[in-house]
Write an enzyme that holds these catalytic residues in place. Structure first.
Site, mmCIF file in Angstrom:
data_model
loop_
_atom_site.group_PDB
_atom_site.id
_atom_site.type_symbol
_atom_site.label_atom_id
_atom_site.label_comp_id
_atom_site.label_asym_id
_atom_site.label_seq_id
_atom_site.Cartn_x
_atom_site.Cartn_y
_atom_site.Cartn_z
ATOM 1 N N ARG A 297 -51.492 35.913 54.399
ATOM 2 C CA ARG A 297 -51.115 35.539 53.025
ATOM 3 C C ARG A 297 -49.629 35.173 53.025
ATOM 4 O O ARG A 297 -48.781 36.057 52.917
ATOM 5 C CB ARG A 297 -51.345 36.716 52.074
ATOM 6 C CG ARG A 297 -52.804 37.060 51.798
ATOM 7 C CD ARG A 297 -52.876 38.250 50.830
ATOM 8 N NE ARG A 297 -54.169 38.384 50.200
ATOM 9 C CZ ARG A 297 -55.114 39.246 50.602
ATOM 10 N NH1 ARG A 297 -54.906 40.028 51.643
ATOM 11 N NH2 ARG A 297 -56.260 39.322 49.954
ATOM 12 N N ARG A 333 -52.905 30.802 55.584
ATOM 13 C CA ARG A 333 -53.220 30.192 54.286
ATOM 14 C C ARG A 333 -51.944 29.640 53.673
ATOM 15 O O ARG A 333 -50.915 30.317 53.662
ATOM 16 C CB ARG A 333 -53.811 31.271 53.375
ATOM 17 C CG ARG A 333 -54.050 30.788 51.963
ATOM 18 C CD ARG A 333 -54.809 31.795 51.155
ATOM 19 N NE ARG A 333 -53.936 32.853 50.655
ATOM 20 C CZ ARG A 333 -54.373 33.863 49.916
ATOM 21 N NH1 ARG A 333 -55.666 33.975 49.642
ATOM 22 N NH2 ARG A 333 -53.551 34.780 49.478
ATOM 23 N N GLU A 432 -63.454 30.257 46.904
ATOM 24 C CA GLU A 432 -63.238 31.344 45.953
ATOM 25 C C GLU A 432 -63.470 30.879 44.517
ATOM 26 O O GLU A 432 -63.245 31.620 43.576
ATOM 27 C CB GLU A 432 -61.857 31.985 46.139
ATOM 28 C CG GLU A 432 -60.718 31.015 46.325
ATOM 29 C CD GLU A 432 -59.402 31.681 46.764
ATOM 30 O OE1 GLU A 432 -59.305 32.908 46.758
ATOM 31 O OE2 GLU A 432 -58.471 30.935 47.106
ATOM 32 N N ASN A 455 -62.606 38.223 46.539
ATOM 33 C CA ASN A 455 -61.846 38.865 45.457
ATOM 34 C C ASN A 455 -61.808 37.933 44.249
ATOM 35 O O ASN A 455 -62.013 38.349 43.108
ATOM 36 C CB ASN A 455 -60.409 39.168 45.899
ATOM 37 C CG ASN A 455 -60.359 39.987 47.169
ATOM 38 O OD1 ASN A 455 -61.348 40.605 47.531
ATOM 39 N ND2 ASN A 455 -59.231 39.982 47.849
ATOM 40 N N ASP A 456 -61.569 36.664 44.527
ATOM 41 C CA ASP A 456 -61.548 35.689 43.437
ATOM 42 C C ASP A 456 -62.946 35.168 43.117
ATOM 43 O O ASP A 456 -63.292 35.006 41.952
ATOM 44 C CB ASP A 456 -60.621 34.523 43.785
ATOM 45 C CG ASP A 456 -59.165 34.860 43.492
ATOM 46 O OD1 ASP A 456 -58.909 35.458 42.427
ATOM 47 O OD2 ASP A 456 -58.301 34.558 44.317
ATOM 48 N N ARG A 466 -59.802 40.301 37.657
ATOM 49 C CA ARG A 466 -59.722 41.332 38.697
ATOM 50 C C ARG A 466 -58.626 42.356 38.442
ATOM 51 O O ARG A 466 -58.543 43.367 39.124
ATOM 52 C CB ARG A 466 -59.558 40.679 40.084
ATOM 53 C CG ARG A 466 -58.281 39.927 40.301
ATOM 54 C CD ARG A 466 -58.368 39.021 41.537
ATOM 55 N NE ARG A 466 -57.681 39.564 42.697
ATOM 56 C CZ ARG A 466 -57.421 38.874 43.798
ATOM 57 N NH1 ARG A 466 -57.795 37.615 43.914
ATOM 58 N NH2 ARG A 466 -56.794 39.419 44.797
ATOM 59 N N CYS A 503 -62.694 36.538 53.928
ATOM 60 C CA CYS A 503 -61.449 37.302 54.004
ATOM 61 C C CYS A 503 -61.196 38.116 52.739
ATOM 62 O O CYS A 503 -60.163 38.738 52.598
ATOM 63 C CB CYS A 503 -60.275 36.383 54.315
ATOM 64 S SG CYS A 503 -60.060 35.085 53.095
HETATM 65 C C1 PEP Z 1 -59.693 36.437 47.791
HETATM 66 O O1 PEP Z 1 -59.556 35.895 46.695
HETATM 67 O O2 PEP Z 1 -60.733 37.004 48.154
HETATM 68 C C2 PEP Z 1 -58.580 36.444 48.761
HETATM 69 C C3 PEP Z 1 -58.747 36.891 49.982
HETATM 70 O O3 PEP Z 1 -57.373 36.008 48.332
HETATM 71 P P1 PEP Z 1 -56.367 36.860 47.422
HETATM 72 O O4 PEP Z 1 -56.889 38.274 47.359
HETATM 73 O O5 PEP Z 1 -55.057 36.744 48.088
HETATM 74 O O6 PEP Z 1 -56.463 36.143 46.117
HETATM 75 MG MG MG Z 2 -57.912 34.589 46.307
#
Ligand code: PEP
Ligand code: MG
Length: 575
Positions: A297, A333, A432, A455-456, A466, A503
């Site tokens: 990141r 990324r 995402e 996560n997104d 989130r 990821c």
């Molecule tokens: C995600 O969105 O799953 C991700 C890995 O990116 P971040 O948590 O940095 O938004």
């Molecule tokens: Mg993300």
């Protein structure tokens, strides 16, 4: 009598020891009108100098014990104490309002803390904790009081505190401090992050542990389950000693897998990679036997400063990661700023819905210069190993094409200048955003790989912010809706001969792992400490059975149904 408290497991493992209460001495101050104003100013100046001296020492110790990334916290603290705006405000208060030094420190720091706390940005809100921490240190010196020193602990204890500041955590001596539990804090607070790298079991956010424990009360801290038992019974102690032994045995077993490839029981190979935020995280990646880096990141390189990092700075950071990984794949990324990660120095207008706003690739495509600088640094670093470049938050094919075109323009320019650039760089995207998952078959023709950012992807699919704990029940990685999207992405990649990774946090989730293996995921990228348990878990799974289970899960009705089914079908890895 024994009492069980529930919090958030911040660092796994089990600790059983007496409580050491980290109590802050009474630092309340009354406002007075001092006779000798110059003496008050001097008192403040002396306290400031002593606090700086202490911080320099803690910084040095942290640098030696934990590395540069953790020591940076104390550079930030020292910066607060050298900030003329902060220090002069205190001096001004003492002088202009003729108040005592302690009152001046308290008033000004309270004002700064509340200013930072009210900022609409998690990063700036965290800075409030730094100012609070540093001011407490100065105030203690002004008042001639001693802060309880964790450095003095010389017997096995569990540290109990309302909150642990980063400077407290840095002083924890792993030989004696067996664990800690706090009233407040979350999984991403500084102290939780440090506990994980120090491998000290920790539970944060119990709300009431300081109210329940006294000095020397026996304590059990279960960082796996996120529970704390105050004054446990003999039976509970025996039970947890057994759990502790089991966990230690598990860790020993896991450690044996450090140099192994990751293979299911029936011989199917997958790649286990780690997520990192800075080059300092590499040590954990290597010690835990990750087969690559699935997500670097890069935004952390841009944060905690007041201007953009130069091409040279970025090049050095990327080069270090790529060359230290010694030919293993490194997915970097491009900048994902926006949402909860702001860069105040970019001076962007406030947004109503920052997670749906001007974020990541959207921002980079508009701030072309900034984007090109990063891409050049990446391209130059590519000559030192196995780099893969990944664009975040891609919603449309045009965005991907535009980003790729800019990348290739910079590549051509560098090559024309005679700069060494690898010709093997794979270029992929994070999946995402649901539109991209749904269109994965089309994307798969143009990308080299996908990495699913759950996560997104989960927040956008379930329409559940989130960051908002009131809707956190909708973070449902096992929901068949999510599983179906994940399947679409993996199948789309495979149909075009490409690979698909993940990821987001889901990739390291014990319940999700059999499902993802069954769906055919090629690469799992997770926090470094999850790599060995995941490798162990996968080695005991049959790919064929996982496939069968995934197929059933896709047709189930709810996330809970899927979870119960997986837990019943596959044994747990972590106790
Ligand atoms: C995600 O969105 O799953 C991700 C890995 O990116 P971040 O948590 O940095 O938004
Ligand atoms: Mg993300």
């Amino acid at each position: 009598m024994s009492k069980t408290l529930t919090g958030i497991g911040a660092s796994s493992g089990i600790a059983i020891a007496k409580a050491f209460l980290l109590e802050t001495p009474d630092l309340t101050v009354e406002k007075t009108e001092p006779e000798d104003q110059a003496a008050e100013e001097k008192k403040f100046d002396d306290a400031l100098a002593s606090a700086k001296g202490e911080l320099e020492k803690i910084k040095e110790k942290t640098l030696n014990d934990l590395g540069e990334e953790h020591a940076e916290i104390f550079s930030a603290h020292l910066l607060v104490l050298s900030d003329p705006e902060f220090v002069d405000a205190i001096r001004g208060k003492i002088r202009d309002e003729n108040v005592n030094a302690g009152y001046g420190v308290k008033e000004v720091s309270d004002m700064f803390v509340s200013m930072f706390e009210n900022m609409d940005n998690e990063y700036m809100q965290e800075r409030a904790a730094d100012i609070r921490d540093v001011s407490k240190r100065v105030l203690a010196h002004v008042l001639g009081k001693k802060l309880v020193s964790l450095a003095e602990i010389d017997e096995e204890v569990v540290v109990i505190a309302d909150d642990l500041t980063p400077s407290d955590t840095a002083q924890l001596n792993g030989e004696f401090v067996k664990g800690f539990a706090t009233d407040i804090g979350g999984r991403t607070s500084h102290s939780a992050i440090m506990a994980r790298s120090m491998e000290i079991p920790a539970v944060v956010g119990t709300k009431e542990v300081t109210g329940e424990a006294e000095f020397d009360t026996m304590m059990i801290v279960d960082g796996i389950e996120g529970t704390v038992i105050v004054d446990p019974t003999e039976d509970e102690i025996n039970l947890y000693r057994k759990k502790q032994e089991e966990f230690a045995a598990k860790k020993k077993e896991w450690a044996k897998l450090v140099n192994d490839a990751t293979e299911s029981e029936d011989g199917h190979h997958v790649e286990l990679a780690a997520n990192i935020g800075t080059p300092d995280d590499l040590e954990g990646v290597i010690n835990n036997g990750a087969e690559g880096i699935g997500l670097y990141r890069t935004e952390f390189l841009y944060m905690g400063r007041d201007e953009l990092p130069t091409e040279e700075e970025q090049f050095e950071a990327y080069k270090k990661v790529i060359s230290d990984m010694d030919g293993k794949p490194v997915v970097i990324r491009t900048l994902d700023i926006g949402g909860d990660k702001e860069l105040p120095y970019l001076d962007l207008p406030k947004e109503m819905n920052p997670f749906l706003g001007f974020r990541a690739i959207r921002l980079c495509l508009e701030k072309d210069d900034m984007f090109r600088t990063q891409l050049r640094a990446l391209l130059r670093a590519s000559a030192f190993g196995n780099l893969k470049i990944m664009f975040p938050m891609i919603a449309t094919l045009e965005e991907f094409r535009q980003a790729k075109e800019i990348l290739f323009e910079e590549k051509d320019k560098l090559k024309a200048d005679g700069t060494d650039v690898s010709d093997e760089i794979e270029v992929g995207i994070m999946v995402e955003i649901p539109s991209t998952a749904v269109m994965a078959d089309t994307f798969a023709k143009e990308v080299d790989f996908f990495s699913i950012g759950t996560n997104d992807l989960i927040q956008y699919t379930m329409a559940a912010d989130r960051m908002n704990e009131r809707v956190s029940y909708l973070y449902q990685p096992y929901n068949p809706a999510i599983l179906r999207l994940v399947k679409m992405v993996i199948d789309a990649a495979h149909n075009e001969g490409k690979w698909a990774g993940m990821c987001g946090e889901m990739a390291g989730d014990e319940v999700a792992i059999p499902l993802l293996l069954g769906l055919g995921l090629d690469e799992f990228s997770m926090s470094a400490t999850s790599v060995l348990p995941a490798r162990s878990q996968i080695s005991k799974l049959s790919r064929a059975e996982a496939e069968e289970a995934a197929k059933k899960a896709l047709d189930m009705e709810t996330a809970d149904d899927v979870k119960a089914f997986i837990e019943e079908t596959f044994p747990s890895e972590v106790i």
